[in-house]
Design a protein around this motif. Structure first.
Motif, short mmCIF file in Angstrom:
data_model
loop_
_atom_site.label_atom_id
_atom_site.label_comp_id
_atom_site.label_asym_id
_atom_site.label_seq_id
_atom_site.Cartn_x
_atom_site.Cartn_y
_atom_site.Cartn_z
N CYS A 196 0.76 -1.02 0.17
CA CYS A 196 -0.14 -0.04 -0.04
C CYS A 196 0.93 1.18 0.09
O CYS A 196 1.88 1.33 0.82
CB CYS A 196 -0.80 0.08 1.15
SG CYS A 196 -1.74 1.52 1.16
N PRO A 197 0.65 2.22 -0.77
CA PRO A 197 1.34 3.22 -0.83
C PRO A 197 1.37 4.06 0.42
O PRO A 197 2.50 5.03 0.72
CB PRO A 197 1.03 4.22 -2.03
CG PRO A 197 -0.44 3.73 -2.38
CD PRO A 197 -0.48 2.32 -1.95
N LYS A 198 0.59 4.02 1.25
CA LYS A 198 0.39 4.84 2.49
C LYS A 198 0.81 4.11 3.79
O LYS A 198 1.90 4.55 4.27
CB LYS A 198 -1.03 5.34 2.64
CG LYS A 198 -1.14 6.25 3.77
CD LYS A 198 -2.46 6.93 4.22
CE LYS A 198 -2.56 7.73 5.60
NZ LYS A 198 -3.99 7.90 5.96
N CYS A 199 0.44 2.97 4.02
CA CYS A 199 0.73 2.24 5.31
C CYS A 199 1.70 1.03 5.03
O CYS A 199 1.97 0.16 5.86
CB CYS A 199 -0.61 1.72 6.12
SG CYS A 199 -1.39 0.54 4.95
N GLU A 200 1.91 0.71 3.79
CA GLU A 200 2.94 -0.34 3.41
C GLU A 200 2.37 -1.74 3.75
O GLU A 200 3.08 -2.47 4.06
CB GLU A 200 4.30 0.13 3.84
CG GLU A 200 4.94 1.26 3.26
CD GLU A 200 6.51 1.40 3.46
OE1 GLU A 200 7.20 0.61 4.29
OE2 GLU A 200 6.97 2.46 2.99
N CYS A 219 -7.62 0.18 0.39
CA CYS A 219 -6.65 -0.64 1.18
C CYS A 219 -7.38 -1.29 2.18
O CYS A 219 -8.28 -0.59 2.76
CB CYS A 219 -5.33 0.25 1.70
SG CYS A 219 -4.27 -0.64 3.10
N CYS A 247 -5.92 0.91 5.85
CA CYS A 247 -5.92 2.52 6.06
C CYS A 247 -7.06 2.96 5.11
O CYS A 247 -7.27 4.21 5.42
CB CYS A 247 -4.68 2.98 5.88
SG CYS A 247 -3.94 2.86 4.08
N VAL A 264 -6.70 4.21 1.99
CA VAL A 264 -6.45 4.67 0.94
C VAL A 264 -6.83 3.98 -0.46
O VAL A 264 -6.64 2.73 -0.29
CB VAL A 264 -4.75 4.92 0.98
CG1 VAL A 264 -4.27 3.80 0.77
CG2 VAL A 264 -4.42 5.97 0.03
N THR A 265 -7.16 4.71 -1.53
CA THR A 265 -7.37 4.38 -2.77
C THR A 265 -6.08 3.60 -3.65
O THR A 265 -5.38 4.30 -3.70
CB THR A 265 -8.02 5.64 -3.70
OG1 THR A 265 -9.08 5.96 -3.11
CG2 THR A 265 -8.42 4.87 -5.00
N CYS A 266 -6.26 2.63 -3.91
CA CYS A 266 -5.14 1.67 -4.72
C CYS A 266 -5.95 1.21 -6.08
O CYS A 266 -6.65 0.22 -5.84
CB CYS A 266 -5.16 0.41 -3.88
SG CYS A 266 -4.10 0.72 -2.33
#
Length: 155
Positions: free
Chosen positions: A8-12, A26, A29, A31-33
């Motif tokens: 995930c680009p935010k929370c990995e 995700c 978190c 966030v849009t993936c």
């Protein structure tokens, strides 16, 4: 069945998308993936996550398991007179022949499972990896490698 595994680009958090599965946020978190795994049978030339064109192929085998087998074989050397290492070597060869390749992106380290690799996808190259991670390969690592332009590297 093909799938793409990525962070995930935010929370990995490690996420996965099966072939043809629509994009979704995700699980952790929110966030849009926008990652969509290619359909089964697709020839992989670019990363499905970051669209990077430099990819490599490697065997889909857990490294920790491989190292544990070697350590286990080494522990039994005194009692087997080295035959345990021969057995581990034979087992390693059998596993190497059976396990399929996965395609990994140099840029984002996403793993593409169950897809055919394009002819441009080669095996892992440390100089290419270092260029992506550190911005440049170590001095002398470029000797014998071709540059992006197709000309031989200067010596």
């Amino acid at each position: 069945m093909g799938s793409v595994h990525f962070l995930c680009p935010k929370c990995e958090t490690r996420l996965a998308r099966e072939a043809g599965q629509p994009p979704r946020p995700c699980d952790w978190c929110g966030v849009t993936c926008e990652v969509v795994a290619p359909f089964a049978g697709t020839l992989i030339e670019r990363c499905a996550v970051c669209h990077h064109d430099q990819l490599y192929a490697q065997k889909d085998f857990n490294r920790t398991t491989g190292i544990a087998l070697v350590v286990l074989g080494s522990i039994f050397v005194p009692w087997t007179y080295g035959l345990s290492l021969l057995g581990v070597t034979a087992l390693d060869y059998v596993v190497w022949r059976m396990v399929k390749n996965v395609i990994v992106c140099y840029g984002c380290q996403s793993v593409h499972r169950g897809y055919a690799a394009a002819p441009s996808v080669a095996h892992f190259d440390l100089a290419t990896h270092d260029r992506h991670v550190y911005g440049a390969a170590p001095p002398g690592a470029e000797e014998g490698h071709r540059q992006e332009s197709g000309r031989p590297a200067r010596k």
